[in-house]
Motif scaffolding. Structure first.
Motif, PDB file in Angstrom:
ATOM      1  N   ASP A  50       0.824  -1.206   0.000  1.00 43.90           N
ATOM      2  CA  ASP A  50       0.000   0.000   0.000  1.00 43.90           C
ATOM      3  C   ASP A  50       0.860   1.260   0.000  1.00 43.90           C
ATOM      4  N   TYR A  51       1.966   1.217   0.729  1.00 46.41           N
ATOM      5  CA  TYR A  51       2.853   2.376   0.789  1.00 46.41           C
ATOM      6  C   TYR A  51       3.376   2.713  -0.600  1.00 46.41           C
ATOM      7  N   CYS A  52       3.845   1.704  -1.328  1.00 46.46           N
ATOM      8  CA  CYS A  52       4.396   1.974  -2.653  1.00 46.46           C
ATOM      9  C   CYS A  52       3.329   2.496  -3.605  1.00 46.46           C
ATOM     10  N   ARG A  53       2.114   1.980  -3.467  1.00 50.50           N
ATOM     11  CA  ARG A  53       1.036   2.493  -4.309  1.00 50.50           C
ATOM     12  C   ARG A  53       0.711   3.943  -3.964  1.00 50.50           C
ATOM     13  N   LEU A  54       0.676   4.263  -2.688  1.00 47.76           N
ATOM     14  CA  LEU A  54       0.378   5.624  -2.252  1.00 47.76           C
ATOM     15  C   LEU A  54       1.415   6.624  -2.732  1.00 47.76           C
ATOM     16  N   HIS A  55       2.689   6.178  -2.788  1.00 50.51           N
ATOM     17  CA  HIS A  55       3.785   7.092  -3.128  1.00 50.51           C
ATOM     18  C   HIS A  55       4.306   6.887  -4.548  1.00 50.51           C
ATOM     19  N   ASP A  56       3.572   6.142  -5.350  1.00 45.48           N
ATOM     20  CA  ASP A  56       3.946   5.924  -6.754  1.00 45.48           C
ATOM     21  C   ASP A  56       5.374   5.404  -6.888  1.00 45.48           C
ATOM     22  N   ILE A  57       5.693   4.396  -6.088  1.00 46.78           N
ATOM     23  CA  ILE A  57       6.975   3.703  -6.182  1.00 46.78           C
ATOM     24  C   ILE A  57       6.716   2.365  -6.863  1.00 46.78           C
ATOM     25  N   THR A  58       7.384   2.104  -7.964  1.00 49.12           N
ATOM     26  CA  THR A  58       7.164   0.867  -8.697  1.00 49.12           C
ATOM     27  C   THR A  58       7.752  -0.325  -7.946  1.00 49.12           C
ATOM     28  N   ILE A  59       6.916  -1.315  -7.684  1.00 39.88           N
ATOM     29  CA  ILE A  59       7.405  -2.551  -7.076  1.00 39.88           C
ATOM     30  C   ILE A  59       7.950  -3.453  -8.172  1.00 39.88           C
ATOM     31  N   GLN A  60       9.160  -3.927  -7.970  1.00 42.01           N
ATOM     32  CA  GLN A  60       9.792  -4.863  -8.901  1.00 42.01           C
ATOM     33  C   GLN A  60       9.902  -6.226  -8.207  1.00 42.01           C
ATOM     34  N   PRO A  61       8.927  -7.121  -8.414  1.00 45.57           N
ATOM     35  CA  PRO A  61       8.985  -8.429  -7.774  1.00 45.57           C
ATOM     36  C   PRO A  61      10.180  -9.244  -8.253  1.00 45.57           C
ATOM     37  N   TRP A  62      10.973  -9.740  -7.302  1.00 48.71           N
ATOM     38  CA  TRP A  62      12.063 -10.640  -7.682  1.00 48.71           C
ATOM     39  C   TRP A  62      11.703 -12.073  -7.305  1.00 48.71           C
ATOM     40  N   SER A  63      12.323 -13.016  -8.012  1.00 53.20           N
ATOM     41  CA  SER A  63      12.019 -14.446  -7.855  1.00 53.20           C
ATOM     42  C   SER A  63      10.531 -14.726  -7.979  1.00 53.20           C
ATOM     43  N   PRO A  64       9.915 -14.338  -9.090  1.00 53.86           N
ATOM     44  CA  PRO A  64       8.465 -14.516  -9.250  1.00 53.86           C
ATOM     45  C   PRO A  64       8.012 -15.962  -9.401  1.00 53.86           C
ATOM     46  N   PHE A  65       8.958 -16.910  -9.519  1.00 55.80           N
ATOM     47  CA  PHE A  65       8.594 -18.325  -9.628  1.00 55.80           C
ATOM     48  C   PHE A  65       9.074 -19.144  -8.430  1.00 55.80           C
ATOM     49  N   GLN A  66       9.706 -18.483  -7.464  1.00 53.68           N
ATOM     50  CA  GLN A  66      10.301 -19.194  -6.337  1.00 53.68           C
ATOM     51  C   GLN A  66       9.322 -19.320  -5.169  1.00 53.68           C
ATOM     52  N   TYR A  67       9.484 -20.384  -4.390  1.00 54.27           N
ATOM     53  CA  TYR A  67       8.807 -20.484  -3.091  1.00 54.27           C
ATOM     54  C   TYR A  67       9.892 -20.469  -2.027  1.00 54.27           C
ATOM     55  N   GLY A  68       9.533 -19.995  -0.829  1.00 55.61           N
ATOM     56  CA  GLY A  68      10.540 -19.880   0.227  1.00 55.61           C
ATOM     57  C   GLY A  68      11.629 -18.905  -0.175  1.00 55.61           C
ATOM     58  N   PHE A  69      12.800 -19.105   0.374  1.00 63.83           N
ATOM     59  CA  PHE A  69      13.940 -18.242   0.040  1.00 63.83           C
ATOM     60  C   PHE A  69      14.897 -19.049  -0.829  1.00 63.83           C
ATOM     61  N   PHE A  70      14.638 -19.003  -2.161  1.00 64.81           N
ATOM     62  CA  PHE A  70      15.416 -19.767  -3.133  1.00 64.81           C
ATOM     63  C   PHE A  70      15.370 -21.273  -2.859  1.00 64.81           C
ATOM     64  N   GLU A  71      14.210 -21.776  -2.436  1.00 65.50           N
ATOM     65  CA  GLU A  71      14.070 -23.215  -2.202  1.00 65.50           C
ATOM     66  C   GLU A  71      13.758 -23.973  -3.485  1.00 65.50           C
ATOM     67  N   GLY A  72      13.266 -23.281  -4.469  1.00 65.34           N
ATOM     68  CA  GLY A  72      12.929 -23.910  -5.743  1.00 65.34           C
ATOM     69  C   GLY A  72      11.747 -23.225  -6.382  1.00 65.34           C
ATOM     70  N   VAL A  73      11.397 -23.646  -7.584  1.00 65.84           N
ATOM     71  CA  VAL A  73      10.260 -23.054  -8.282  1.00 65.84           C
ATOM     72  C   VAL A  73       8.999 -23.846  -7.957  1.00 65.84           C
ATOM     73  N   PHE A  74       7.874 -23.163  -7.937  1.00 65.07           N
ATOM     74  CA  PHE A  74       6.614 -23.842  -7.637  1.00 65.07           C
ATOM     75  C   PHE A  74       5.971 -24.436  -8.874  1.00 65.07           C
ATOM     76  N   LEU A  75       6.319 -23.959 -10.059  1.00 66.32           N
ATOM     77  CA  LEU A  75       5.736 -24.478 -11.284  1.00 66.32           C
ATOM     78  C   LEU A  75       6.189 -25.928 -11.513  1.00 66.32           C
ATOM     79  N   GLY A  76       5.246 -26.810 -11.712  1.00 66.39           N
ATOM     80  CA  GLY A  76       5.576 -28.211 -11.943  1.00 66.39           C
ATOM     81  C   GLY A  76       6.109 -28.941 -10.730  1.00 66.39           C
TER      82      GLY A  76
END
Length: 307
Positions: A204-230
């Motif tokens: 919400d903060y980034c939306r309120l202040h027009d800060i672009t969120i750049q999602p990293w690891s969009p296919f990962q689960y956990g902290f670099f535990e692996g990809v969830f696809l398949g």
């Protein structure tokens, strides 16, 4: 490729950023082909960090793209600094920021960065020093826009107290299975773990202040535990994603990225694949607009419970 404005700047960027953290896994010809494919697809925003491959990734990229004055004007380059794995600490000191940028520019064979992000938060940060570094980088023409990575609202506010340049982006871990910044918004005032506000309402903060969120690891689960696809660990999620993908005639990769792009926060996912076909699949997400029902079905199929 569809574009968005990066934060409050006038910089138009593709809605998918090409992350170069793993480009050192390719040989010279493969790296050149990968970069050329990205450009042909309109994905000309390339994302780096000074620690990727201990700096080698930036060098490999510059060689692969054949960096020159004309090439430089056709691409948008972002890099990050602030992590010092050699000594096991984070460093937002003026000296380190300035030295890091000089190293980044040398490795990328360019005179300027379009965007510089401060990597993981440094609890010993002196905001006045960051402000001095940003002023010097801006006035010298070495950096045109600034942002942060993995920071919560109060950390950003602390920087903004002294930094005069707009912070246009915040790079944050976010995927269908790592969606706490979304989940806690559904569970306000609830007595469950999903209600725990772990990030200060950064979405919400980034939306309120027009800060672009750049999602990293969009296919990962956990902290670099692996990809969830398949992955057999997520049968319901994959069943739903595959079902939606079949309806649109695209891959599961495309739907996973489209899920992020459907959010009205106008995010810019950072795609880390070095596989050309998967890169193309990610880019196809720009043309998919999931329905509200599809978005929520995918969210719930990942085990996220609505109150």
């Amino acid at each position: 490729m569809k574009t968005i404005k990066l934060g409050t700047s006038t910089l138009e960027v593709p809605v998918v950023a090409v992350g170069c953290m793993r480009i050192n896994s390719l040989d010279g010809k493969q790296a050149e082909q990968f970069v050329r494919t990205a450009l042909d697809e309109g994905a000309n925003f390339f994302e780096h960090a000074d620690i990727y491959g201990a700096g080698k990734c930036e060098e490999i990229f510059a060689e692969a793209i054949g960096m020159s004055a004309s090439v430089r004007e056709s691409v948008i380059l972002q890099s990050k600094c602030g992590i010092r794995p050699d000594v096991g600490m984070f460093d937002f000191s003026k000296e380190h920021i300035l030295n890091s940028v000089d190293g980044i520019l040398k490795r990328l064979k360019t005179e300027y960065l379009d965007v510089l992000l401060l990597h993981r938060p440094d609890t010993l940060v002196e905001p006045e020093e960051v402000a001095e570094a940003f002023d010097q980088l801006e006035s010298s023409g070495k950096v045109r826009h600034f942002g942060v990575s993995n920071q919560n609202p109060m950390q950003i506010e602390l920087l903004k107290k002294h930094v005069k340049q707009p912070l246009v982006a915040n790079q944050l871990q976010l995927s269908i299975t790592n969606a706490n910044m979304i989940s806690q918004g559904f569970n306000v005032n609830m007595e469950n773990s999903a209600a725990v506000n772990r990030d200060g309402s950064i979405l919400d903060y980034c939306r309120l202040h027009d800060i672009t969120i750049q999602p990293w690891s969009p296919f990962q689960y956990g902290f670099f535990e692996g990809v969830f696809l398949g992955n057999d660990k997520f049968p319901e999620l994959n069943k739903k994603i595959d079902e939606v993908a079949a309806n649109y005639g695209v891959s599961n990769t495309t739907i996973a990225v489209a899920w992020l792009l459907r959010h009205p926060a106008k995010m810019q996912p950072v795609i880390g694949t070095m596989n050309i076909e998967r890169l193309r699949d990610c880019i196809k997400a720009c043309n998919i607009y999931l329905t509200r029902e599809e978005w929520y079905d995918i969210y719930r199929s990942a085990g996220n419970v609505l109150p």
